[in-house]
Scaffold this motif. Structure first.
Motif, PDB file in Angstrom:
ATOM      1  N   ARG A   5      -1.407  26.830 -29.097  1.00 29.27           N
ATOM      2  CA  ARG A   5      -1.246  27.736 -30.226  1.00 29.27           C
ATOM      3  C   ARG A   5      -0.032  27.266 -31.005  1.00 29.27           C
ATOM      4  O   ARG A   5       1.087  27.279 -30.483  1.00 29.27           O
ATOM      5  CB  ARG A   5      -1.011  29.161 -29.760  1.00 29.27           C
ATOM      6  N   LEU A   6      -0.237  26.849 -32.241  1.00 25.63           N
ATOM      7  CA  LEU A   6       0.840  26.307 -33.058  1.00 25.63           C
ATOM      8  C   LEU A   6       1.168  27.263 -34.198  1.00 25.63           C
ATOM      9  O   LEU A   6       0.281  27.935 -34.737  1.00 25.63           O
ATOM     10  CB  LEU A   6       0.444  24.943 -33.632  1.00 25.63           C
ATOM     11  N   THR A   7       2.435  27.285 -34.580  1.00 22.47           N
ATOM     12  CA  THR A   7       2.845  28.076 -35.733  1.00 22.47           C
ATOM     13  C   THR A   7       2.702  27.246 -37.004  1.00 22.47           C
ATOM     14  O   THR A   7       2.519  26.020 -36.957  1.00 22.47           O
ATOM     15  CB  THR A   7       4.303  28.532 -35.595  1.00 22.47           C
ATOM     16  N   ALA A   8       2.827  27.912 -38.137  1.00 18.18           N
ATOM     17  CA  ALA A   8       2.722  27.227 -39.422  1.00 18.18           C
ATOM     18  C   ALA A   8       3.841  26.216 -39.627  1.00 18.18           C
ATOM     19  O   ALA A   8       3.714  25.316 -40.465  1.00 18.18           O
ATOM     20  CB  ALA A   8       2.736  28.259 -40.557  1.00 18.18           C
ATOM     21  N   GLU A   9       4.923  26.337 -38.863  1.00 20.63           N
ATOM     22  CA  GLU A   9       6.038  25.395 -38.993  1.00 20.63           C
ATOM     23  C   GLU A   9       5.823  24.110 -38.194  1.00 20.63           C
ATOM     24  O   GLU A   9       6.529  23.116 -38.398  1.00 20.63           O
ATOM     25  CB  GLU A   9       7.345  26.060 -38.540  1.00 20.63           C
ATOM     26  N   GLN A  10       4.864  24.093 -37.289  1.00 18.84           N
ATOM     27  CA  GLN A  10       4.661  22.929 -36.411  1.00 18.84           C
ATOM     28  C   GLN A  10       3.688  21.933 -37.024  1.00 18.84           C
ATOM     29  O   GLN A  10       2.703  21.515 -36.422  1.00 18.84           O
ATOM     30  CB  GLN A  10       4.188  23.390 -35.030  1.00 18.84           C
ATOM     31  N   VAL A  11       3.980  21.547 -38.252  1.00 22.52           N
ATOM     32  CA  VAL A  11       3.098  20.656 -39.014  1.00 22.52           C
ATOM     33  C   VAL A  11       2.984  19.295 -38.344  1.00 22.52           C
ATOM     34  O   VAL A  11       1.881  18.741 -38.216  1.00 22.52           O
ATOM     35  CB  VAL A  11       3.605  20.516 -40.467  1.00 22.52           C
ATOM     36  N   GLU A  12       4.072  18.722 -37.911  1.00 25.06           N
ATOM     37  CA  GLU A  12       4.033  17.378 -37.337  1.00 25.06           C
ATOM     38  C   GLU A  12       3.272  17.355 -36.018  1.00 25.06           C
ATOM     39  O   GLU A  12       2.530  16.411 -35.742  1.00 25.06           O
ATOM     40  CB  GLU A  12       5.455  16.840 -37.136  1.00 25.06           C
ATOM     41  N   THR A  13       3.428  18.378 -35.199  1.00 25.19           N
ATOM     42  CA  THR A  13       2.657  18.455 -33.950  1.00 25.19           C
ATOM     43  C   THR A  13       1.166  18.513 -34.252  1.00 25.19           C
ATOM     44  O   THR A  13       0.352  17.841 -33.602  1.00 25.19           O
ATOM     45  CB  THR A  13       3.080  19.693 -33.147  1.00 25.19           C
ATOM     46  N   ALA A  14       0.802  19.306 -35.251  1.00 27.32           N
ATOM     47  CA  ALA A  14      -0.603  19.412 -35.650  1.00 27.32           C
ATOM     48  C   ALA A  14      -1.115  18.070 -36.174  1.00 27.32           C
ATOM     49  O   ALA A  14      -2.231  17.637 -35.841  1.00 27.32           O
ATOM     50  CB  ALA A  14      -0.765  20.496 -36.709  1.00 27.32           C
ATOM     51  N   ALA A  15      -0.313  17.404 -37.007  1.00 24.44           N
ATOM     52  CA  ALA A  15      -0.720  16.115 -37.570  1.00 24.44           C
ATOM     53  C   ALA A  15      -0.920  15.072 -36.474  1.00 24.44           C
ATOM     54  O   ALA A  15      -1.842  14.247 -36.546  1.00 24.44           O
ATOM     55  CB  ALA A  15       0.317  15.639 -38.579  1.00 24.44           C
ATOM     56  N   GLU A  16      -0.088  15.115 -35.443  1.00 23.53           N
ATOM     57  CA  GLU A  16      -0.215  14.151 -34.355  1.00 23.53           C
ATOM     58  C   GLU A  16      -1.516  14.347 -33.580  1.00 23.53           C
ATOM     59  O   GLU A  16      -2.144  13.379 -33.151  1.00 23.53           O
ATOM     60  CB  GLU A  16       0.984  14.271 -33.406  1.00 23.53           C
ATOM     61  N   ILE A  17      -1.937  15.597 -33.419  1.00 22.62           N
ATOM     62  CA  ILE A  17      -3.234  15.850 -32.781  1.00 22.62           C
ATOM     63  C   ILE A  17      -4.352  15.152 -33.556  1.00 22.62           C
ATOM     64  O   ILE A  17      -5.231  14.502 -32.971  1.00 22.62           O
ATOM     65  CB  ILE A  17      -3.493  17.363 -32.672  1.00 22.62           C
ATOM     66  N   LEU A  18      -4.307  15.250 -34.872  1.00 22.92           N
ATOM     67  CA  LEU A  18      -5.339  14.615 -35.696  1.00 22.92           C
ATOM     68  C   LEU A  18      -5.252  13.091 -35.609  1.00 22.92           C
ATOM     69  O   LEU A  18      -6.282  12.408 -35.472  1.00 22.92           O
ATOM     70  CB  LEU A  18      -5.205  15.066 -37.152  1.00 22.92           C
ATOM     71  N   ARG A  19      -4.047  12.558 -35.672  1.00 23.43           N
ATOM     72  CA  ARG A  19      -3.890  11.087 -35.653  1.00 23.43           C
ATOM     73  C   ARG A  19      -4.410  10.477 -34.360  1.00 23.43           C
ATOM     74  O   ARG A  19      -4.942   9.365 -34.360  1.00 23.43           O
ATOM     75  CB  ARG A  19      -2.430  10.712 -35.869  1.00 23.43           C
ATOM     76  N   ARG A  20      -4.266  11.185 -33.246  1.00 21.28           N
ATOM     77  CA  ARG A  20      -4.697  10.611 -31.965  1.00 21.28           C
ATOM     78  C   ARG A  20      -6.154  10.933 -31.620  1.00 21.28           C
ATOM     79  O   ARG A  20      -6.610  10.702 -30.507  1.00 21.28           O
ATOM     80  CB  ARG A  20      -3.771  11.059 -30.843  1.00 21.28           C
ATOM     81  N   GLY A  21      -6.881  11.499 -32.576  1.00 22.34           N
ATOM     82  CA  GLY A  21      -8.309  11.721 -32.368  1.00 22.34           C
ATOM     83  C   GLY A  21      -8.670  13.059 -31.775  1.00 22.34           C
ATOM     84  O   GLY A  21      -9.803  13.259 -31.331  1.00 22.34           O
ATOM     85  N   GLY A  22      -7.718  14.016 -31.778  1.00 22.12           N
ATOM     86  CA  GLY A  22      -7.994  15.332 -31.223  1.00 22.12           C
ATOM     87  C   GLY A  22      -8.659  16.268 -32.206  1.00 22.12           C
ATOM     88  O   GLY A  22      -8.865  15.942 -33.382  1.00 22.12           O
ATOM     89  N   LEU A  23      -8.994  17.456 -31.718  1.00 23.35           N
ATOM     90  CA  LEU A  23      -9.611  18.502 -32.534  1.00 23.35           C
ATOM     91  C   LEU A  23      -8.581  19.592 -32.792  1.00 23.35           C
ATOM     92  O   LEU A  23      -7.897  20.054 -31.870  1.00 23.35           O
ATOM     93  CB  LEU A  23     -10.822  19.114 -31.824  1.00 23.35           C
ATOM     94  N   LEU A  24      -8.501  20.031 -34.052  1.00 20.53           N
ATOM     95  CA  LEU A  24      -7.482  20.980 -34.466  1.00 20.53           C
ATOM     96  C   LEU A  24      -8.095  22.101 -35.287  1.00 20.53           C
ATOM     97  O   LEU A  24      -8.808  21.848 -36.258  1.00 20.53           O
ATOM     98  CB  LEU A  24      -6.416  20.261 -35.308  1.00 20.53           C
ATOM     99  N   GLY A  25      -7.792  23.331 -34.910  1.00 22.80           N
ATOM    100  CA  GLY A  25      -8.152  24.469 -35.739  1.00 22.80           C
ATOM    101  C   GLY A  25      -7.156  24.599 -36.876  1.00 22.80           C
ATOM    102  O   GLY A  25      -5.949  24.674 -36.643  1.00 22.80           O
ATOM    103  N   ILE A  26      -7.656  24.584 -38.111  1.00 20.32           N
ATOM    104  CA  ILE A  26      -6.764  24.597 -39.272  1.00 20.32           C
ATOM    105  C   ILE A  26      -7.093  25.786 -40.175  1.00 20.32           C
ATOM    106  O   ILE A  26      -8.253  26.092 -40.422  1.00 20.32           O
ATOM    107  CB  ILE A  26      -6.847  23.287 -40.085  1.00 20.32           C
ATOM    108  N   PRO A  27      -6.041  26.449 -40.685  1.00 21.79           N
ATOM    109  CA  PRO A  27      -6.277  27.552 -41.617  1.00 21.79           C
ATOM    110  C   PRO A  27      -6.548  27.014 -43.013  1.00 21.79           C
ATOM    111  O   PRO A  27      -5.927  26.047 -43.457  1.00 21.79           O
ATOM    112  CB  PRO A  27      -4.957  28.318 -41.579  1.00 21.79           C
ATOM    113  N   THR A  28      -7.489  27.612 -43.706  1.00 20.75           N
ATOM    114  CA  THR A  28      -7.671  27.355 -45.135  1.00 20.75           C
ATOM    115  C   THR A  28      -7.757  28.704 -45.828  1.00 20.75           C
ATOM    116  O   THR A  28      -7.748  29.756 -45.183  1.00 20.75           O
ATOM    117  CB  THR A  28      -8.934  26.528 -45.451  1.00 20.75           C
TER     118      THR A  28
END
Length: 338
Positions: A5-28
């Motif tokens: 569970r990531l907060t809106a401030e943890q942008v870099e952690t979220a980006a790293e999940i995407l870069r390494r091929g992971g799946l990320l729930g993203i708000p739009t």
């Protein structure tokens, strides 16, 4: 798998999940999406596995700004930039010819791809930090109502994805409008937060695909998400009642069985005492209906109702999108109140 569970401030952690091929729930601003690196076919394949999504249902690539379009698309018409100037960032997806860099896993083998620049600032920040376009359908199990908050997405995806970012409740509540710019005239494939009337202000003539108002046939190939399959559906069957609000409410009263559920406008809630009920908002406030429609449909899965009756707004403005989602949830089982 433990879902972070990531907060809106943890942008870099979220980006790293995407870069390494992971799946990320993203708000739009529309709904929560299930994102992966859109240039990594293996990561995109995991989206389909997590959702149970049919492989012939194409995905949308999300980018942080219009100047990324030329990285992934070719033969871009001037109308695309006119739409981007007016509606991006925002709930609009444009179907364009794609370059070979976009994998078939995203496009379902089509020569086109849907492109969108979301309005949610956290979403755009994550995409920009990851440095890759993000392929992302709605973050629900395929066929279920789309999630408009983190808790609803976790209900379907907890333990199946690497992380989810809490960006708060979604402001629009229905998925993006999809417009095909590879044909003349441009064709509306899915109604959403940008209305048909707004599109025509920029483009002039806009055709409406028949799949907006009916189910696609078995042999038809979808050119965009949400066109072919029954979507947004709770477990119980739904009947949509069209017509003037008062007449639709009376029709439901006359035809419902004990224990049936109701989705209705606020003014008519008192008519259905004793029935499981979800309110869409006032009959005159269609943007509020758009924000509530998926929550209303999803709520009934926690009940034992055998049938759901739903009032439906007029198919104009964003009401076209609300009506489309309700009709798809019902498998286009629609009755007209006199």
């Amino acid at each position: 798998m433990q879902t972070l569970r990531l907060t809106a401030e943890q942008v870099e952690t979220a980006a790293e999940i995407l870069r390494r091929g992971g799946l990320l729930g993203i708000p739009t601003e529309t709904v929560y999406g299930l994102g992966a690196n859109g240039l990594d076919a293996g990561a995109v394949g995991r989206i389909f596995a997590a959702k149970g999504r049919p492989q012939d249902n194409p995905l949308i690539l999300h980018i942080p700004s219009a100047d990324w379009l030329e990285r992934y698309c070719e033969d871009i018409p001037p109308s695309a930039y006119a739409l981007a100037e007016r509606f991006w960032p925002g709930p609009l997806t444009m179907i364009l010819r794609h370059k070979p860099i976009v994998p078939d896993a995203v496009t379902a083998g089509l020569d086109t791809v849907g492109m969108r620049c979301p309005a949610h600032p956290v979403c755009r920040a994550i995409i920009a930090a990851a440095g890759v376009p993000v392929a992302a359908p709605s973050g629900n199990t395929s066929g279920r109502p789309s999630p408009t908050n983190m808790a609803d997405m976790l209900e379907d995806m907890d333990g199946k994805i690497d992380g989810i970012v809490d960006g708060g409740p979604c402001a629009v509540g229905v998925e993006s409008t999809i417009i095909d710019l590879t044909c003349v005239p441009p064709r509306l494939l899915r109604p959403g937060g940008i209305t048909l009337e707004q599109l025509r202000e920029v483009l002039g003539e806009v055709a409406v695909d028949p799949a907006v108002t009916r189910l696609m046939g078995e042999g038809e190939k979808p050119r965009a998400p949400g066109m072919k399959y029954r979507h947004y559906a709770p477990k119980a069957p739904v009947t949509v009642v069209q017509g003037a609000p008062a007449a639709a409410a009376r029709y439901i009263q006359d035809h419902m069985a004990p224990g049936d559920g109701v989705i209705c406008f606020d003014e008519y809630a008192g008519l259905f005492d004793g029935h499981p009920l979800e309110q869409l908002g006032p009959s005159t406030d269609v943007p509020e209906q758009a924000r509530r429609v998926f929550d209303a449909l999803r709520w009934f899965d926690g009940t034992d109702v055998q049938q759901i009756w739903a009032q439906c707004p007029e198919a104009a403005g964003i009401g076209l999108a609300v009506a489309n989602r309700l009709n798809k949830a019902a498998g286009f089982h629609i009755v007209q109140a006199e």
